[in-house]
Design a protein around this motif. Structure first.
Motif, PDB file in Angstrom:
ATOM      1  N   GLN A   1       0.841  -1.195   0.000  1.00  0.00           N
ATOM      2  CA  GLN A   1       0.000   0.000   0.000  1.00  0.00           C
ATOM      3  C   GLN A   1       0.870   1.237   0.000  1.00  0.00           C
ATOM      4  N   CYS A   2       0.621   2.133  -0.949  1.00  0.00           N
ATOM      5  CA  CYS A   2       1.380   3.376  -1.030  1.00  0.00           C
ATOM      6  C   CYS A   2       1.103   4.224   0.205  1.00  0.00           C
ATOM      7  N   PRO A   3       2.149   4.758   0.838  1.00  0.00           N
ATOM      8  CA  PRO A   3       1.952   5.548   2.060  1.00  0.00           C
ATOM      9  C   PRO A   3       1.352   6.924   1.809  1.00  0.00           C
ATOM     10  N   TRP A   4       1.313   7.382   0.545  1.00  0.00           N
ATOM     11  CA  TRP A   4       0.818   8.730   0.277  1.00  0.00           C
ATOM     12  C   TRP A   4      -0.690   8.774   0.113  1.00  0.00           C
ATOM     13  N   HIS A   5      -1.232   7.966  -0.767  1.00  0.00           N
ATOM     14  CA  HIS A   5      -2.666   8.062  -1.074  1.00  0.00           C
ATOM     15  C   HIS A   5      -3.397   6.725  -0.990  1.00  0.00           C
ATOM     16  N   GLY A   6      -2.694   5.679  -0.531  1.00  0.00           N
ATOM     17  CA  GLY A   6      -3.369   4.417  -0.249  1.00  0.00           C
ATOM     18  C   GLY A   6      -3.563   3.465  -1.407  1.00  0.00           C
ATOM     19  N   SER A   7      -3.012   3.757  -2.574  1.00  0.00           N
ATOM     20  CA  SER A   7      -3.134   2.800  -3.681  1.00  0.00           C
ATOM     21  C   SER A   7      -2.489   1.475  -3.292  1.00  0.00           C
ATOM     22  N   GLN A   8      -3.076   0.383  -3.743  1.00  0.00           N
ATOM     23  CA  GLN A   8      -2.572  -0.945  -3.413  1.00  0.00           C
ATOM     24  C   GLN A   8      -2.240  -1.716  -4.689  1.00  0.00           C
ATOM     25  N   PHE A   9      -1.125  -2.437  -4.640  1.00  0.00           N
ATOM     26  CA  PHE A   9      -0.658  -3.207  -5.790  1.00  0.00           C
ATOM     27  C   PHE A   9      -0.286  -4.622  -5.343  1.00  0.00           C
ATOM     28  N   ASP A  10      -0.494  -5.580  -6.241  1.00  0.00           N
ATOM     29  CA  ASP A  10      -0.030  -6.940  -6.025  1.00  0.00           C
ATOM     30  C   ASP A  10       1.457  -6.971  -6.371  1.00  0.00           C
ATOM     31  N   ILE A  11       2.309  -7.295  -5.391  1.00  0.00           N
ATOM     32  CA  ILE A  11       3.744  -7.233  -5.633  1.00  0.00           C
ATOM     33  C   ILE A  11       4.222  -8.378  -6.519  1.00  0.00           C
ATOM     34  N   ARG A  12       3.401  -9.402  -6.728  1.00  0.00           N
ATOM     35  CA  ARG A  12       3.800 -10.530  -7.558  1.00  0.00           C
ATOM     36  C   ARG A  12       3.738 -10.209  -9.038  1.00  0.00           C
ATOM     37  N   ASN A  13       2.775  -9.373  -9.433  1.00  0.00           N
ATOM     38  CA  ASN A  13       2.615  -9.074 -10.858  1.00  0.00           C
ATOM     39  C   ASN A  13       2.422  -7.593 -11.154  1.00  0.00           C
ATOM     40  N   GLY A  14       2.370  -6.757 -10.127  1.00  0.00           N
ATOM     41  CA  GLY A  14       2.269  -5.314 -10.322  1.00  0.00           C
ATOM     42  C   GLY A  14       0.880  -4.783 -10.576  1.00  0.00           C
ATOM     43  N   ARG A  15      -0.125  -5.632 -10.557  1.00  0.00           N
ATOM     44  CA  ARG A  15      -1.475  -5.170 -10.883  1.00  0.00           C
ATOM     45  C   ARG A  15      -2.081  -4.347  -9.755  1.00  0.00           C
ATOM     46  N   VAL A  16      -2.899  -3.388 -10.145  1.00  0.00           N
ATOM     47  CA  VAL A  16      -3.570  -2.522  -9.173  1.00  0.00           C
ATOM     48  C   VAL A  16      -4.659  -3.312  -8.461  1.00  0.00           C
TER      49      VAL A  16
END
Length: 270
Positions: free
Chosen positions: A220-235
């Motif tokens: 989870q991005c600390p700035w605005h809360g966007s979340q990504f799957d670290i295995r494939n980069g998908r939002v």
């Protein structure tokens, strides 16, 4: 993103910014009252505090510049905001220096131009302070995050992609590290499914993902809360729309290597 210019993890820049703010506002108050009452001692006090504020501003600028160019991610909204913050501070400094030069000495009384210039300078530092607050409280510049079981953020610079970035034993489950390699910022993190590498730059506003929380196999991005799957980069969750670059990991004799070419999934989230 822990401050580089710090004392026992406490950033130096916010310690020093109170000096020019307090001194410059005091100089304006002294000069205004001295102008209205024609009191030479207040005129002198205004001049001396004006000069002291300029010195304090120069001192505060040093750790600020260090943090801007070593902590704030490049090509991010925070870096752009930091440039504006610094530029406005420079304008304020020149305004107050001009006011001091126009007054001339502590024995001279300030005129209306001096008062107007000092007031404009105060407006500048007010706006700059607003930007600085956004950098600290929204972009979390200088904030050191300690997540449960993850410990402190690790950071490392390696010469090239042919060099290992870490040993696999260095990362606990849910822990990330920031690697500077080949002019890129790459986050390396461990989750229950293994170790993964991905671009440190959030695709929304450029936030540092290595400084975010790793929950499961999501970051989870600390700035605005966007979340990504670290295995494939998908939002997983917005406001980000574009997926992350990911990098293949190779582990040889326990050493972790990052493959040079990133993998980019479909650009937009489904």
């Amino acid at each position: 993103m822990r401050s580089r210019a710090h004392i026992s993890s406490h950033p130096i820049h916010p310690m020093l910014v109170s000096l020019p703010i307090g001194l410059w506002i005091g100089a304006f108050v002294f000069s205004l009252i001295g102008y209205l009452t024609d009191r030479s001692l207040l005129n002198a006090a205004g001049f001396y505090t004006l000069i002291a504020g300029c010195v304090g501003a120069a001192l505060a600028a040093v750790p600020g510049v260090i943090d801007l160019f070593t902590v704030v991610p490049d090509r991010s909204s925070a870096r752009s905001r930091g440039y504006i913050h610094g530029s406005v501070n420079i304008v304020a400094l020149f305004l107050f220096l001009y006011a001091a030069a126009r007054q001339g000495s502590p024995f001279d009384a300030p005129d209306q131009t001096v008062l107007i210039v000092e007031f404009l300078g105060i407006c500048c530092i007010g706006y700059s302070g607003w930007l600085g607050g956004t950098l600290a409280y929204r972009n979390q510049i200088g904030v050191e995050h300690l997540y449960a079981n993850a410990g402190k953020l690790k950071e490392r610079t390696v010469d090239g992609f042919e060099r290992p970035v870490c040993n696999q034993s260095e990362l606990a489950d849910g822990q990330a590290m920031l690697v500077h390699i080949g002019g890129e910022r790459i986050a390396v993190a461990r989750c229950s499914e293994g170790i993964f590498a991905f671009s440190d730059r959030c695709t929304h506003k450029g936030g540092p993902l290595s400084d975010g929380a790793i929950v499961g196999c999501a970051v989870q991005c600390p700035w605005h809360g966007s979340q990504f799957d670290i295995r494939n980069g998908r939002v997983i969750a917005g406001p980000a729309e574009d997926h992350l670059k990911t990098y293949a990991i190779e582990i040889t004799a326990g050493e972790v290597y990052i493959r040079r070419q990133p993998s980019i999934p479909d650009r937009k989230a489904a």
